[in-house]
Structures are given as structure tokens and as C-alpha cells.
Design an enzyme around this catalytic site. Structure first.
Site, PDB file in Angstrom:
ATOM      1  N   LYS A  82     -43.514  -6.677 -16.396  1.00 12.64           N
ATOM      2  CA  LYS A  82     -41.846  -7.237 -16.380  1.00 12.64           C
ATOM      3  C   LYS A  82     -41.720  -7.619 -14.978  1.00 12.64           C
ATOM      4  O   LYS A  82     -42.077  -6.733 -14.006  1.00 12.64           O
ATOM      5  CB  LYS A  82     -41.202  -5.946 -17.043  1.00 12.64           C
ATOM      6  N   SER A 157     -34.333  -4.648 -22.290  1.00  9.50           N
ATOM      7  CA  SER A 157     -34.461  -5.997 -21.581  1.00  9.50           C
ATOM      8  C   SER A 157     -36.010  -6.412 -21.464  1.00  9.50           C
ATOM      9  O   SER A 157     -36.225  -7.350 -20.779  1.00  9.50           O
ATOM     10  CB  SER A 157     -33.944  -5.523 -20.332  1.00  9.50           C
ATOM     11  N   SER A 181     -34.988   0.092 -23.226  1.00 15.16           N
ATOM     12  CA  SER A 181     -35.655  -1.335 -23.069  1.00 15.16           C
ATOM     13  C   SER A 181     -37.058  -1.385 -23.404  1.00 15.16           C
ATOM     14  O   SER A 181     -37.527  -2.795 -23.051  1.00 15.16           O
ATOM     15  CB  SER A 181     -35.149  -1.736 -21.497  1.00 15.16           C
TER      16      SER A 181
END
Length: 477
Positions: A82, A157, A181
Site C-alpha cells: 500500500k 482505504s 481498511s
């Protein structure tokens, strides 16, 4: 075996083939990069794809295996990171224009551990701006699309990671989870997402975050893969005071023990109070399956959870502190959704923060009492399946709720509480709604007992109606 077949394997299936020399890390990485390139126009799941670096690393890892220096199950495995986790010499944007040119000088601790384990990083994955939201509909780098329904969000996210693992672009992703997330993309993309106990994995190198509840955790295709990745990530970091110096067990040891002798708690309140009927049907069927596998189920009550939303107040205050330097220097580069929800933190009073922490303590104590009688708690991961990318709201029980921005906490209603309590939680696919969108089952455990969570989750995974089904929207066959 064709490349498309290879890319659909799990790490657990691939690792012995790589160790024996049957599968080449170089050829596997070439296949993964080609698939990432193929999927990128459709999913928009990466911000940066590392073609040259990944292939160079793959050649090094293949040479190490040839010399007898096999490092374990992640050796030669292509993964994604990420883009809010620091990577030395690689642009790390946190999904924002504010940090569009930022290049960290060192790796995050989790990245170091993955590299030492022989993993091959093929790219930095798209996310919600500053990891502050549940959609991964990024204003600056474009929306990530769900491989099960391209017009739907993948969750956030860590949406890029969820989409890549589900579509076969990577075999695992390192995501971050402050309100769900990792688990939200896990549920919405039909894969496994883990938020381990707070303090089990180092946060060092996680950028622009709250240090009171944020976690770096794996997104994988199977429970056994989740156990393998956590094995690499877990452990005390002497430079991160949030980590706890407790022993790290072999997470794969008890995977096949099943559910006999395990007591599962089913909450009578909160988690099932606001839920889409299709989601509830799937969860109830999963609970029946868990009973048939030999687990004892027991109804539990968590009355203090009605105050759970108050725990978000502390997170709001933390956010304004984390963003303060960037708000001063780059305020105009923020997207409006993140800006407005962040600015609200400056109005949190000291007494409100203290009350938030008091609620957190009460809810933690309540869970501790419940865990005297049960081994884990089963809940829906999300109250709904993935909303559309173009939707501002979704309807639940006759009420409209925001999908993103201020007031969007309904999507993460079932995941966010464990970020405040620090308890480990895992989501496992448990079926689909009528549109073919995945539904996730969440299991919550005692602190530092991820091993038992993996055991229970894998037992259910083997009978899940999701098992073996791939998203057809992005299938290249």
C-alpha cells in the site's frame, strides 16, 4: 501450468513449487507484472508498478534458491505494498497530491521483513487519499475498481491491495487498517483481510497515521496465506515502542484442527442491528455451518457497544495532529473529502478526548469479560455489500448513509471498534449477494491469539460458498 493458472494459486500452494525449482521466481514475477499491466487500465489498483526493480529482485531471489538459501514461504512471491507504507528509494504518495514526489530514505520495518523473507515487491498500491476513507475513490490518482463489479468500490482505504489479490495481480498485499481498511477491502473483494492484535506488528514506517489504533496487516487469498504473511511481519521491534515483546507462535501449527472444542460468541446487539437482509442471510448461514463443523455457539451481549461511535472522537483528534504540518504547507493540495473530515479534529475538546478514551476502556473491559466464556466472536464484516463508485449514499433500514467523507462511518461500523480495542479480527468470504458482490464474515479474538482465529477461520473457509470462485469481470482466460 499456464501463467493464468499459476497466478490463481495461493502462496501455500506456490511455496513448495518455488522451493523445489518447479516454479521460477523470475518467470512468476514476469507473469505477475504482465497481469498487473493488463489489469491496471481496468482496476487502477497501482500508483507505481516496479517493473525493473521487481525483475532484478526476482533474479536475485532465484539465484539464492539455486545456492540453497531458501528463506521460507514468501521467497520468490510477488506482493504489493500500500502506498502509505515507506519504501526506500520508491515514491510513496500516501495517495495524495501533497506527497506526490515523496521518496522515503528507508523502508518500513514490515517492508524490511518481507524483503528479508524473499518476497518480491511489484508495486505500490492505490488507496483512499491519506488512507482516510472506505471507498478508494482517489481524487488525485483515480478510483480503484472492484474486480467483482467494476462500477463498485473495492473498499478502503487499502482498495488497491484488495483488488489486486482478488484479481490475481499479486499473491498478497500489505495494507493498513485504522477503521477496517484491510478488512473492508477483504470483505468487498472476496478475499481474506487480517487486523492482528495492536502491538503484534511494527508500525514504524507507516506514514501520516494515528498511532492509537492503526495496524499494518495482510490481504491474502486464503487463511493459510494470511498466517504465512503474519509469520513474517509479527514480532517485537525495538525501535517501535508500540510493539509488545511477546512470543510469536507458529501460526500454521493449528490450521487443520477444526472447530471442535471452540466456543463462538454470537452478539445479540449492535452488529446485527443495522444490516442489509442479504448480508444477514449469508452470515446466519455461515453461523449454521460453523455449528455443523463442531463449534459450540453462545449468544453474547455487548451492551456498551451502543457507545462505540464515541471512540472515533480520539481518532479525529489524532488525525489533526498527524496532518498539521501538511495542512500548513500544502492545504490547497488536499481533496475536499479528506480536508473537511480532518479539520473537524481541531474542535475536539480535551474532555471529549478523555471521554472517548473512557468509552474505549469500558468496551475493552466488556470484551475481556465476554472472552472468559467464548473463544471468538462472529459478526458481519460490513453491514452492506460494496456500494457503487458513483454513489454518494446507500440506504439501510430506510435511512440514507454517506459513502465517503464526514459521516461515512456506517460502512466501517462493524470493523472500526476493534481498532480501538486492539483485538485481532479477520474477515473471510462467506458468499455473495444477488448482484454477485462478495460478503464477508468477521471473527474477533482474544489479544495475541491470532493462532486460534486462523484455526477457526480456515475451518469455515473450507465450506464457504465462496471457495474456488473467481471474479469473471477481469478474468483473462
Amino acid at each position: 501450468m499456464s501463467n493464468s493458472e499459476l497466478l490463481k494459486l495461493t502462496i501455500s500452494e506456490l511455496a513448495p513449487r518455488i522451493k523445489s525449482g518447479e516454479v521460477s521466481p523470475v518467470e512468476l514475477t514476469e507473469a505477475a507484472l504482465a497481469e498487473a499491466d493488463r489489469l491496471q487500465p481496468t482496476l487502477n489498483s497501482f500508483i507505481t508498478i516496479l517493473h525493473e526493480q521487481a525483475l532484478a529482485t526476482a533474479r536475485e531471489q532465484e539465484a539464492a534458491i539455486a545456492k540453497g538459501e531458501y528463506r521460507g514461504p514468501l521467497h520468490g512471491i510477488p506482493i504489493g505494498i500500500k502506498d502509505n507504507i515507506a519504501t526506500k528509494g520508491i515514491r510513496t504518495t500516501v495517495g495524495s497530491k501533497v506527497l506526490k514526489d515523496h521518496i522515503p530514505g528507508e523502508d518500513a520495518e514490515v517492508v524490511t521483513r518481507c524483503i528479508e523473507a524473499g518476497a518480491i515487491i511489484i508495486g505500490k498500491e492505490n488507496l483512499e487519499e491519506f488512507a482516510a476513507g472506505v471507498t478508494s475513490n482517489n481524487l488525485h490518482y483515480g478510483a480503484v475498481h472492484n474486480p467483482w463489479g467494476l462500477e463498485h468500490i473495492p473498499g478502503g482505504s487499502s482498495g488497491g491491495g484488495g483488488a489486486n489479490v482478488a484479481a490475481g495481480g499479486t499473491f498478497a498485499s500489505l495494507g493498513t487498517d485504522l477503521g477496517g481498511s484491510v478488512r473492508l477491502p477483504g470483505a468487498f473483494c472476496g478475499v481474506v483481510g487480517l487486523k492482528q492484535t495492536f502491538g503484534r506488528v511494527s508500525q514504524r514506517g507507516l506514514m501520516v497515521t494515528s498511532f492509537n489504533g492503526d495496524h499494518i496487516g495482510p490481504i491474502t487469498r486464503s487463511v493459510s496465506d494470511s498466517a504465512l504473511v503474519l509469520q513474517v511481519l509479527a514480532g517485537y521491534d525495538s525501535l517501535d515502542p508500540s510493539t509488545v515483546p511477546v512470543p510469536v507462535p507458529d501460526y500454521s501449527n493449528n490450521l487443520s484442527r477444526g472447530l471442535q472444542g471452540i466456543t463462538v460468541g454470537i452478539p445479540s446487539n449492535y452488529y446485527f442491528e443495522l444490516i442489509d437482509p442479504e448480508v444477514e442471510v449469508a452470515i446466519r448461514k455461515a453461523i449454521t455451518a460453523i455449528q455443523e463443523l463442531g463449534a459450540e455457539t453462545r449468544e453474547i451481549s455487548l451492551p456498551s457497544m451502543r457507545y462505540a461511535a464515541a471512540m472515533r472522537i480520539a481518532g479525529s483528534a489524532d488525525a489533526i495532529v498527524a496532518h498539521e504540518p501538511y495542512l500548513k504547507s500544502n492545504r490547497d493540495d488536499y481533496g475536499p473529502s479528506v480536508l473537511y473530515r480532518t479539520l473537524a479534529g481541531q474542535f475536539v475538546l480535551g474532555k471529549d478526548y478523555s471521554k472517548s478514551m473512557k468509552v474505549q476502556r469500558i468496551i475493552k473491559e466488556e470484551h475481556a469479560r465476554v472472552f472468559q466464556d467464548v473463544d471468538c466472536i462472529v459478526t458481519p464484516t460490513t453491514p452492506v455489500t460494496a456500494p457503487r463508485i458513483d454513489a454518494d449514499t446507500f440506504t439501510l433500514d430506510g435511512m440514507d448513509y454517506q459513502v465517503r467523507g464526514p459521516g461515512s462511518g456506517m460502512v466501517s461500523r462493524n470493523t472500526a471498534p476493534t481498532n480501538s480495542t486492539g483485538l485481532p479480527a479477520i474477515t473471510v468470504p462467506c458468499g455473495f449477494d444477488q448482484r454477485g458482490l462478495p460478503i464477508g464474515l468477521q471473527l474477533i479474538g482474544r489479544p495475541f491469539q491470532e493462532e486460534l482465529l486462523f484455526q477457526a477461520a480456515q475451518a469455515y473457509e473450507h465450506v464457504s460458498p465462496s471457495l474456488g470462485i473467481w471474479p469473471s469481470a477481469v478474468d483473462g482466460d
